[in-house]
Design a protein around this motif. Sequence first.
Motif, PDB file in Angstrom:
ATOM      1  N   SER A 187       0.902  -1.229   0.080  1.00 15.01           N
ATOM      2  CA  SER A 187      -0.119   0.123   0.054  1.00 15.01           C
ATOM      3  C   SER A 187       1.108   1.197   0.044  1.00 15.01           C
ATOM      4  O   SER A 187       2.101   1.123   0.192  1.00 15.01           O
ATOM      5  CB  SER A 187      -0.954   0.085   1.201  1.00 15.01           C
ATOM      6  N   THR A 188       0.290   2.537  -0.370  1.00 14.86           N
ATOM      7  CA  THR A 188       0.960   3.769  -0.334  1.00 14.86           C
ATOM      8  C   THR A 188       1.560   3.872   1.038  1.00 14.86           C
ATOM      9  O   THR A 188       2.685   4.288   1.397  1.00 14.86           O
ATOM     10  CB  THR A 188       0.151   4.673  -0.746  1.00 14.86           C
ATOM     11  N   GLN A 189       0.593   3.727   2.077  1.00 16.79           N
ATOM     12  CA  GLN A 189       0.944   4.307   3.304  1.00 16.79           C
ATOM     13  C   GLN A 189       2.047   3.374   3.794  1.00 16.79           C
ATOM     14  O   GLN A 189       2.750   3.832   4.725  1.00 16.79           O
ATOM     15  CB  GLN A 189      -0.374   3.968   4.398  1.00 16.79           C
ATOM     16  N   ASN A 190       2.067   1.794   3.539  1.00 18.24           N
ATOM     17  CA  ASN A 190       3.276   1.312   3.808  1.00 18.24           C
ATOM     18  C   ASN A 190       4.423   1.621   3.232  1.00 18.24           C
ATOM     19  O   ASN A 190       5.627   1.525   3.849  1.00 18.24           O
ATOM     20  CB  ASN A 190       2.919  -0.134   3.806  1.00 18.24           C
ATOM     21  N   GLU A 191       4.468   1.970   2.051  1.00 17.34           N
ATOM     22  CA  GLU A 191       5.691   2.489   1.420  1.00 17.34           C
ATOM     23  C   GLU A 191       6.049   3.902   1.984  1.00 17.34           C
ATOM     24  O   GLU A 191       7.353   3.808   2.273  1.00 17.34           O
ATOM     25  CB  GLU A 191       5.367   2.731  -0.237  1.00 17.34           C
ATOM     26  N   VAL A 192       5.280   4.665   2.454  1.00 11.83           N
ATOM     27  CA  VAL A 192       5.721   5.880   3.306  1.00 11.83           C
ATOM     28  C   VAL A 192       6.174   5.515   4.466  1.00 11.83           C
ATOM     29  O   VAL A 192       7.496   6.211   4.908  1.00 11.83           O
ATOM     30  CB  VAL A 192       4.397   6.860   3.477  1.00 11.83           C
ATOM     31  N   ARG A 193       5.661   4.645   5.145  1.00  7.23           N
ATOM     32  CA  ARG A 193       6.278   4.098   6.385  1.00  7.23           C
ATOM     33  C   ARG A 193       7.519   3.535   6.221  1.00  7.23           C
ATOM     34  O   ARG A 193       8.771   3.745   6.978  1.00  7.23           O
ATOM     35  CB  ARG A 193       5.435   3.045   7.164  1.00  7.23           C
ATOM     36  N   ASP A 194       7.801   2.706   5.071  1.00  3.19           N
ATOM     37  CA  ASP A 194       9.273   1.943   4.826  1.00  3.19           C
ATOM     38  C   ASP A 194      10.111   3.051   4.577  1.00  3.19           C
ATOM     39  O   ASP A 194      11.449   2.860   4.843  1.00  3.19           O
ATOM     40  CB  ASP A 194       8.937   1.080   3.630  1.00  3.19           C
ATOM     41  N   ILE A 195       9.821   4.195   3.802  1.00  4.83           N
ATOM     42  CA  ILE A 195      10.843   5.203   3.459  1.00  4.83           C
ATOM     43  C   ILE A 195      11.279   5.942   4.735  1.00  4.83           C
ATOM     44  O   ILE A 195      12.488   6.138   4.857  1.00  4.83           O
ATOM     45  CB  ILE A 195      10.053   6.271   2.651  1.00  4.83           C
ATOM     46  N   ASP A 196      10.140   6.102   5.773  1.00  2.28           N
ATOM     47  CA  ASP A 196      10.773   6.862   6.907  1.00  2.28           C
ATOM     48  C   ASP A 196      11.482   5.897   7.619  1.00  2.28           C
ATOM     49  O   ASP A 196      12.668   6.179   8.448  1.00  2.28           O
ATOM     50  CB  ASP A 196       9.611   7.022   7.763  1.00  2.28           C
ATOM     51  N   LEU A 197      11.445   4.494   8.017  1.00  5.49           N
ATOM     52  CA  LEU A 197      12.417   3.603   8.496  1.00  5.49           C
ATOM     53  C   LEU A 197      13.765   3.647   7.725  1.00  5.49           C
ATOM     54  O   LEU A 197      14.695   3.529   8.470  1.00  5.49           O
ATOM     55  CB  LEU A 197      11.827   2.171   8.615  1.00  5.49           C
ATOM     56  N   PHE A 198      13.546   3.756   6.539  1.00  9.06           N
ATOM     57  CA  PHE A 198      15.023   3.934   5.749  1.00  9.06           C
ATOM     58  C   PHE A 198      15.773   5.104   6.173  1.00  9.06           C
ATOM     59  O   PHE A 198      16.697   4.939   6.554  1.00  9.06           O
ATOM     60  CB  PHE A 198      14.709   3.819   4.207  1.00  9.06           C
ATOM     61  N   ARG A 199      14.953   6.172   6.115  1.00  4.32           N
ATOM     62  CA  ARG A 199      15.674   7.527   6.568  1.00  4.32           C
ATOM     63  C   ARG A 199      16.327   7.150   8.030  1.00  4.32           C
ATOM     64  O   ARG A 199      17.390   7.677   8.198  1.00  4.32           O
ATOM     65  CB  ARG A 199      14.443   8.452   6.673  1.00  4.32           C
ATOM     66  N   GLN A 200      15.493   6.618   9.085  1.00  7.02           N
ATOM     67  CA  GLN A 200      15.983   6.405  10.346  1.00  7.02           C
ATOM     68  C   GLN A 200      17.216   5.384  10.041  1.00  7.02           C
ATOM     69  O   GLN A 200      18.437   5.732  10.845  1.00  7.02           O
ATOM     70  CB  GLN A 200      14.992   5.898  11.203  1.00  7.02           C
ATOM     71  N   SER A 201      17.294   4.533   9.395  1.00  5.36           N
ATOM     72  CA  SER A 201      18.152   3.521   9.286  1.00  5.36           C
ATOM     73  C   SER A 201      19.696   4.079   8.758  1.00  5.36           C
ATOM     74  O   SER A 201      20.803   3.754   8.757  1.00  5.36           O
ATOM     75  CB  SER A 201      18.110   2.318   8.344  1.00  5.36           C
ATOM     76  N   LEU A 202      19.331   5.301   7.851  1.00  4.19           N
ATOM     77  CA  LEU A 202      20.648   6.033   7.452  1.00  4.19           C
ATOM     78  C   LEU A 202      21.260   7.018   8.405  1.00  4.19           C
ATOM     79  O   LEU A 202      22.185   7.550   8.056  1.00  4.19           O
ATOM     80  CB  LEU A 202      19.999   6.823   6.180  1.00  4.19           C
ATOM     81  N   GLY A 203      20.345   7.142   9.467  1.00  4.54           N
ATOM     82  CA  GLY A 203      20.903   8.176  10.550  1.00  4.54           C
ATOM     83  C   GLY A 203      20.642   9.721   9.941  1.00  4.54           C
ATOM     84  O   GLY A 203      21.363  10.551  10.642  1.00  4.54           O
ATOM     85  N   GLU A 204      19.530   9.667   9.181  1.00  2.00           N
ATOM     86  CA  GLU A 204      19.219  11.218   8.702  1.00  2.00           C
ATOM     87  C   GLU A 204      18.162  11.596   9.385  1.00  2.00           C
ATOM     88  O   GLU A 204      17.205  10.951   9.452  1.00  2.00           O
ATOM     89  CB  GLU A 204      19.080  11.096   7.359  1.00  2.00           C
ATOM     90  N   GLU A 205      18.081  13.023   9.803  1.00  5.18           N
ATOM     91  CA  GLU A 205      17.022  13.907  10.556  1.00  5.18           C
ATOM     92  C   GLU A 205      16.010  14.097   9.564  1.00  5.18           C
ATOM     93  O   GLU A 205      14.626  13.952   9.519  1.00  5.18           O
ATOM     94  CB  GLU A 205      17.467  14.870  11.376  1.00  5.18           C
ATOM     95  N   LYS A 206      16.479  14.338   8.222  1.00  2.47           N
ATOM     96  CA  LYS A 206      15.655  15.074   7.071  1.00  2.47           C
ATOM     97  C   LYS A 206      16.212  14.257   5.671  1.00  2.47           C
ATOM     98  O   LYS A 206      17.250  14.050   5.543  1.00  2.47           O
ATOM     99  CB  LYS A 206      15.785  16.539   6.801  1.00  2.47           C
ATOM    100  N   LEU A 207      15.214  14.462   4.825  1.00  2.00           N
ATOM    101  CA  LEU A 207      15.618  13.653   3.630  1.00  2.00           C
ATOM    102  C   LEU A 207      15.160  14.806   2.650  1.00  2.00           C
ATOM    103  O   LEU A 207      14.356  15.577   2.803  1.00  2.00           O
ATOM    104  CB  LEU A 207      14.706  12.599   3.209  1.00  2.00           C
ATOM    105  N   SER A 208      15.804  14.919   1.544  1.00  4.47           N
ATOM    106  CA  SER A 208      15.212  15.816   0.263  1.00  4.47           C
ATOM    107  C   SER A 208      14.602  14.686  -0.660  1.00  4.47           C
ATOM    108  O   SER A 208      14.963  13.534  -0.347  1.00  4.47           O
ATOM    109  CB  SER A 208      16.209  16.523  -0.138  1.00  4.47           C
ATOM    110  N   ALA A 209      13.970  14.827  -1.852  1.00  8.56           N
ATOM    111  CA  ALA A 209      13.347  13.919  -2.476  1.00  8.56           C
ATOM    112  C   ALA A 209      12.974  14.285  -4.023  1.00  8.56           C
ATOM    113  O   ALA A 209      13.014  15.426  -4.192  1.00  8.56           O
ATOM    114  CB  ALA A 209      12.024  13.295  -1.926  1.00  8.56           C
ATOM    115  N   TRP A 210      13.237  13.587  -4.891  1.00  8.87           N
ATOM    116  CA  TRP A 210      12.771  13.657  -6.077  1.00  8.87           C
ATOM    117  C   TRP A 210      11.768  12.272  -6.578  1.00  8.87           C
ATOM    118  O   TRP A 210      12.167  11.279  -6.596  1.00  8.87           O
ATOM    119  CB  TRP A 210      13.805  13.713  -7.300  1.00  8.87           C
TER     120      TRP A 210
END
Length: 509
Positions: free
Chosen positions: A196-219
């Motif tokens: 689902s879209t909602q789970n993709e969004v959650r997965d992206i945010d977990l990816f952000r956390q695993s990268l150790g980033e407070e913020k992401l930029s996006a395209w």
Amino acid sequence: MTTCTRKTLLLALSATAVASALTASVTPVAHAGPGASPASSPPSLTWHGCELPDGSTGADGQQCAELPVPLDYRNPDGRTLTVAVTRLRSDRPAARRGTLVVIPGGPGSSGVERLAQKGEALRTATRGAYDLVSLDPRGVGGSTRAGCGIAEEDRQLVTLRAWPGADGGIAENIDRSRRTAEACARNGGEVLRSFSTQNEVRDIDLFRQSLGEEKLSAWSSSYGAYVGAVYAQKYPRHTDRWVLDANGDPDPARVGRGWMENMAVGAADRFPDFAAWAADPAREEQGLRLAERAEDVKPLFLALARKLDREPKESDVPGLPLTGNRLRQALQSALFSDSAFAPLAGMIQEARDPQGSPVLTPDLAQVIPDEDAAVMVAVICNDVRWPGSVAGYRRAVAADRERNPLTAGMPANITPCAFWKDAPADRPTRITDEGPSNVLMIQSLRDPATPYSGALKMRAAFGDRARMVTVGRGGHSMYLGGGNACGDRTVSEFLVTGRRPAQDTHCAN
């Protein structure tokens, strides 16, 4: 969405939030709220070389890893799935300012492949300002997948896309949609229900956390632009510089089914570009000039499609004749990029020649793998409820065929979502003007899949959070592929310096 793949084309199957659909017969997978994350610390990533489906290793220096994500974010310590992730580190460490996530389109497109295709160009355009990252959403590429066991004859693009019969009837579409929904309910299991879209969004945010980033930029592009918009709404404090390319209408009452309906508008907006190309005297020596005047190309195309409805023509693929609907689907595919005009014109010329043998483009000739077809269908059906009235679809198709002969009722037609067995686990996110003003939209005025009229709704929803740059060139997705230097420069400047246009602006062709 930029590169036109069969997966991106399936955007038109996306789901809706219209409230009159079926009741759930299977308990849906539950999910946590916007800020949910696993109870433990984010998983670490072990980077290694990439191996893409074509046997390549991706862009120079591209690395891959596997991110474990909860099947169900309400049960973070329960079963996990794997999401394939990728990165391309900045080649100018002194210039690096953060991490930029590339969000692919679809549903069903691979971010690992997208970064392999666009990573070098994006790294150059942003002057090394970012480590570039992406992911294969659940169900895609190297991530955990699930199949439905969809019948092979139902997995051609011309059948997975719901083209009505030659007479406008939808009986076959109804049967096919019911079969597909039943197969997914029988064989897909809880993994398929988590796409689902909602789970993709959650997965992206977990990816952000695993990268150790407070913020992401996006395209983010196409369906990915909707994913990006939802992320920006749910996690605004974790967004830095946010680019949405090729935008759809985000209204929960229009998401999904409304996007599909809008493809009729998009085809009408974009077709004049093909008509002008096909009537240009320069096509004469190529044998591709279809008419002396641009205004004559549309009636020629429609007449040929009707003839092929009655008398399909043998193609270069045994057992797959060129029918009226295959020709209509070829048009939809070709409108994504000017580079596809010549093969379409060649197909039309061969179809008009009594001795000709039309060459089918790959998207018409191939059978879509079951797991690919499953994720395309599952995301849009899991996201929101679809109407269940068969009579309502019949009326909508009849009206659409009158208004939009180029698409012949397909955008309004029934899909497996009308018979889906699971209720959505989440409500669609409403995009609002609450949040940081850090969004830049880029949009073709003549996009065949996500038309300008829909993008205006996204722009209005964001209010002062966004600016939009329109591009006076037809096609789907504009940044680093649309052929407009002004649009590319505007987006790159924003990503590198943070400077956006003070107000919405236009880049001429």
